[in-house]
Design a protein around this motif. Structure first.
Motif, mmCIF file in Angstrom:
data_model
loop_
_atom_site.group_PDB
_atom_site.id
_atom_site.type_symbol
_atom_site.label_atom_id
_atom_site.label_comp_id
_atom_site.label_asym_id
_atom_site.label_seq_id
_atom_site.Cartn_x
_atom_site.Cartn_y
_atom_site.Cartn_z
ATOM 1 N N MET A 155 0.765 -1.092 0.374
ATOM 2 C CA MET A 155 -0.317 -0.099 -0.105
ATOM 3 C C MET A 155 0.402 1.000 0.035
ATOM 4 N N PHE A 156 2.262 0.792 0.499
ATOM 5 C CA PHE A 156 2.940 1.988 0.876
ATOM 6 C C PHE A 156 3.334 2.947 -0.424
ATOM 7 N N VAL A 157 4.092 1.670 -1.284
ATOM 8 C CA VAL A 157 5.095 1.742 -2.555
ATOM 9 C C VAL A 157 3.436 2.210 -3.357
ATOM 10 N N THR A 158 2.044 2.123 -3.172
ATOM 11 C CA THR A 158 1.697 2.683 -4.386
ATOM 12 C C THR A 158 1.377 3.632 -4.085
ATOM 13 N N THR A 159 1.649 4.381 -2.781
ATOM 14 C CA THR A 159 1.500 5.870 -2.565
ATOM 15 C C THR A 159 2.732 6.880 -3.268
ATOM 16 N N ILE A 160 4.161 5.741 -4.055
ATOM 17 C CA ILE A 160 4.840 6.648 -4.062
ATOM 18 C C ILE A 160 5.252 6.336 -5.597
ATOM 19 N N SER A 161 4.734 5.252 -6.034
ATOM 20 C CA SER A 161 4.594 5.176 -7.603
ATOM 21 C C SER A 161 4.472 6.059 -8.241
ATOM 22 N N GLN A 162 5.570 5.689 -9.654
ATOM 23 C CA GLN A 162 4.786 6.407 -10.656
ATOM 24 C C GLN A 162 4.516 6.012 -12.469
ATOM 25 N N SER A 163 4.177 4.604 -11.657
ATOM 26 C CA SER A 163 3.531 3.548 -12.445
ATOM 27 C C SER A 163 2.406 2.692 -12.826
ATOM 28 N N ILE A 164 1.934 2.964 -13.700
ATOM 29 C CA ILE A 164 0.606 2.509 -13.205
ATOM 30 C C ILE A 164 0.411 0.585 -13.356
ATOM 31 N N ILE A 165 1.668 0.246 -13.500
ATOM 32 C CA ILE A 165 3.185 -1.433 -13.636
ATOM 33 C C ILE A 165 2.209 -1.199 -12.221
ATOM 34 N N LEU A 166 3.262 -0.617 -11.792
ATOM 35 C CA LEU A 166 3.821 -0.846 -10.380
ATOM 36 C C LEU A 166 2.618 -0.669 -9.355
ATOM 37 N N THR A 167 1.349 0.304 -9.753
ATOM 38 C CA THR A 167 0.325 0.268 -8.854
ATOM 39 C C THR A 167 0.127 -1.372 -9.237
ATOM 40 N N THR A 168 -0.301 -1.669 -10.411
ATOM 41 C CA THR A 168 -1.273 -2.593 -10.469
ATOM 42 C C THR A 168 0.193 -4.024 -9.525
ATOM 43 N N VAL A 169 0.427 -3.934 -10.265
ATOM 44 C CA VAL A 169 1.186 -5.485 -9.342
ATOM 45 C C VAL A 169 0.695 -5.643 -7.856
ATOM 46 N N CYS A 170 0.994 -3.754 -6.779
ATOM 47 C CA CYS A 170 1.285 -3.666 -5.815
ATOM 48 C C CYS A 170 -0.553 -4.059 -5.191
ATOM 49 N N SER A 171 -1.097 -4.046 -6.022
ATOM 50 C CA SER A 171 -2.723 -4.044 -5.806
ATOM 51 C C SER A 171 -2.644 -5.549 -6.129
ATOM 52 N N MET A 172 -2.639 -6.019 -6.695
ATOM 53 C CA MET A 172 -2.333 -7.281 -6.833
ATOM 54 C C MET A 172 -2.032 -8.061 -5.403
ATOM 55 N N ILE A 173 -0.420 -7.776 -5.242
ATOM 56 C CA ILE A 173 -0.257 -8.276 -3.673
ATOM 57 C C ILE A 173 -0.997 -7.963 -2.733
ATOM 58 N N ILE A 174 -1.605 -6.781 -2.279
ATOM 59 C CA ILE A 174 -2.622 -5.864 -1.558
ATOM 60 C C ILE A 174 -3.765 -7.684 -1.740
ATOM 61 N N GLY A 175 -4.485 -7.946 -2.945
ATOM 62 C CA GLY A 175 -5.701 -8.530 -2.454
ATOM 63 C C GLY A 175 -5.019 -10.073 -1.863
ATOM 64 N N PHE A 176 -3.749 -10.553 -2.271
ATOM 65 C CA PHE A 176 -3.213 -11.718 -1.954
ATOM 66 C C PHE A 176 -3.071 -12.198 -0.686
ATOM 67 N N SER A 177 -2.271 -10.296 -0.167
ATOM 68 C CA SER A 177 -2.467 -9.985 1.534
ATOM 69 C C SER A 177 -3.218 -10.315 1.924
ATOM 70 N N PHE A 178 -4.852 -9.586 1.643
ATOM 71 C CA PHE A 178 -5.001 -9.718 2.698
ATOM 72 C C PHE A 178 -6.537 -11.028 2.575
ATOM 73 N N ARG A 179 -6.821 -11.321 1.271
ATOM 74 C CA ARG A 179 -7.350 -12.705 1.554
ATOM 75 C C ARG A 179 -7.084 -14.125 1.703
ATOM 76 N N CYS A 180 -5.244 -14.044 3.025
ATOM 77 C CA CYS A 180 -4.396 -14.822 3.506
ATOM 78 C C CYS A 180 -5.191 -14.690 4.458
ATOM 79 N N ILE A 181 -5.905 -13.460 4.976
ATOM 80 C CA ILE A 181 -5.887 -13.469 6.334
ATOM 81 C C ILE A 181 -7.135 -13.825 7.608
ATOM 82 N N MET A 182 -8.179 -14.333 6.313
ATOM 83 C CA MET A 182 -9.722 -14.111 6.458
ATOM 84 C C MET A 182 -9.373 -15.789 6.679
ATOM 85 N N PRO A 183 -9.132 -16.579 5.428
ATOM 86 C CA PRO A 183 -8.956 -17.949 5.924
ATOM 87 C C PRO A 183 -7.935 -18.881 6.935
#
Length: 188
Positions: free
Chosen positions: A78-106
């Motif tokens: 999430m922090f990296v997305t705030t400093i990212s100047q690339s839509i690709i890096l922001t997309t990759v970080c967002s995918m990691i965010i989704g992965f991380s979040f969904r590891c918690i509930m199960p």
């Protein structure tokens, strides 16, 4: 169980707020369009799908450290997305965010399922209530943080939320480590 519920409430509120704010963030930073924002939200879902599909292997690898590691990865990405100047890096970080979040509930549901039926039922109820309250109140979380810290940009809001997650991660590493030491002492 109540501690897990409070932890999940905070994480869900921040995660959902990120989903709400990612498009305004990329528009504010002028690195993408609203369409890019919609695509990024889809990649958050893709990351969550991968986490759900691979949870068993992740659990075998990290055990009780799944939650602290997931929160650390969530906050860092999430922090990296705030400093990212690339839509690709922001997309990759967002995918990691989704992965991380969904590891918690199960993990939480798995943890409670290991107990007797009465405890498992109560734990599952607390998790579901915390999740739904966090999701419902997430827009208010953004407003409260913005007003408390006197923030004026989406970037500063997401950055502040990332810092909160990183602090929660440090605390959760401490709790898991203390719990593990206590368990080792009891076994000896």
């Amino acid at each position: 169980m109540i501690g897990y519920g409070l932890l999940l409430f905070v994480i869900v509120a921040i995660f959902i707020n990120y989903n709400l704010q990612i498009t305004p963030l990329i528009l504010e930073k002028n690195i993408g369009t609203a369409t890019n924002g919609s695509n990024i939200i889809a990649f958050i879902g893709l990351g969550a799908f991968v986490a759900g599909f691979s949870f068993g292997k992740v659990y075998k690898t990290f055990g009780n450290y799944i939650v602290p590691l997931s929160i650390l990865l969530l906050g860092s990405s999430m922090f990296v997305t705030t400093i990212s100047q690339s839509i690709i890096l922001t997309t990759v970080c967002s995918m990691i965010i989704g992965f991380s979040f969904r590891c918690i509930m199960p993990y939480l549901l798995h943890t409670f399922a290991q107990h007797i039926a009465k405890v498992a039922k109560l734990g599952t109820t607390i998790v579901l209530i915390a999740y739904n309250l966090g999701a419902t109140l997430s827009p208010y979380e953004g407003r409260i943080i913005t007003q408390l810290l006197q923030l004026d940009t989406v970037q500063s809001l997401i950055s502040s939320n990332a810092m909160i997650l990183l602090l929660v991660s440090v605390a959760s590493f401490g709790v898991v480590t203390l719990h593990r030491k206590k368990k080792n002492i009891q076994q000896t």
